[in-house]
Design an enzyme around this catalytic site. Structure first.
Site, PDB file in Angstrom:
ATOM      1  N   CYS A 132     -11.546 -12.358  43.905  1.00 31.56           N
ATOM      2  CA  CYS A 132     -10.712 -11.256  44.267  1.00 31.56           C
ATOM      3  C   CYS A 132     -11.728  -9.945  44.630  1.00 31.56           C
ATOM      4  CB  CYS A 132      -9.871 -10.447  42.983  1.00 31.56           C
ATOM      5  SG  CYS A 132      -8.947  -9.159  43.353  1.00 31.56           S
ATOM      6  N   CYS A 135     -10.741  -6.336  43.155  1.00 36.78           N
ATOM      7  CA  CYS A 135     -11.238  -6.161  41.890  1.00 36.78           C
ATOM      8  C   CYS A 135     -12.562  -6.093  41.691  1.00 36.78           C
ATOM      9  CB  CYS A 135     -10.750  -7.280  40.972  1.00 36.78           C
ATOM     10  SG  CYS A 135      -8.808  -6.950  40.772  1.00 36.78           S
TER      11      CYS A 135
END
Length: 177
Positions: A132, A135
């Protein structure tokens, strides 16, 4: 199973992983709590039982507290959810989803039970495993606000990458048996 026993189960073609696992266990760029928490969070993110058991045994032997172990597991759990959600927002071309409230509980991010920097390192490691980018950027920015050097962040990423690869090899070999 110990970390050494786990290393011995790796086939010859994964010798580099075994060597990297050994050198990362001796890593000194991170505190012991940061290092072993990154190992535990990464192992739980990968979810291969033999890897989880070996890493948890090594972390306990190295003195990782029960509170830190729980926080590392919490990092794997919350990022398992967040990484899917935020990666999806990034990948969907319809930008409207980014304007909607997530409506997901994330209380552990505010009160992880360990120092914020340690938890952020563990979330970064898990986010790398789960792929991700949103993130990774968010947690890396938070770490930089706290003055964490790039070499320490890289150490957590190296732990994540090796634990992930070891888990994949162990799972692949079990499936082939």
């Amino acid at each position: 199973m110990s970390l050494d026993a786990l290393r011995e189960t790796l086939p010859a073609y994964a010798k580099d992983l075994s060597l990297n696992l050994s050198s990362l266990a001796a890593e000194t760029l991170l505190s012991d709590q940061q290092k072993w928490g990154a190992f535990v969070a990464s192992a739980h993110a990968v979810g291969v039982p033999a890897v989880v058991q070996a890493v948890e045994a090594a972390a306990s032997a190295a003195g990782l507290s029960a509170e830190a172990k729980t926080a590392a597991k919490a990092a794997a759990a919350i990022m398992g959810m967040n990484n899917v959600y935020y990666r999806s927002l990034h990948l969907i071309s319809n930008g409207e989803y980014k304007t909607l409230p997530a409506k997901l509980r994330m209380n552990v991010l505010a009160n992880p039970g360990v120092e914020k920097v340690d938890f952020e390192l563990w979330c970064t490691a898990v986010s790398a495993i789960n792929g991700c980018g949103m993130c990774l950027d968010a947690h890396e920015a938070e770490l930089k606000k706290h003055g964490v050097p790039n070499t320490s962040i890289q150490a957590a990423l190296r732990i994540a990458s090796v634990v992930n690869a070891v888990g994949r090899v162990i799972a692949g070999e079990a499936a082939a048996a």
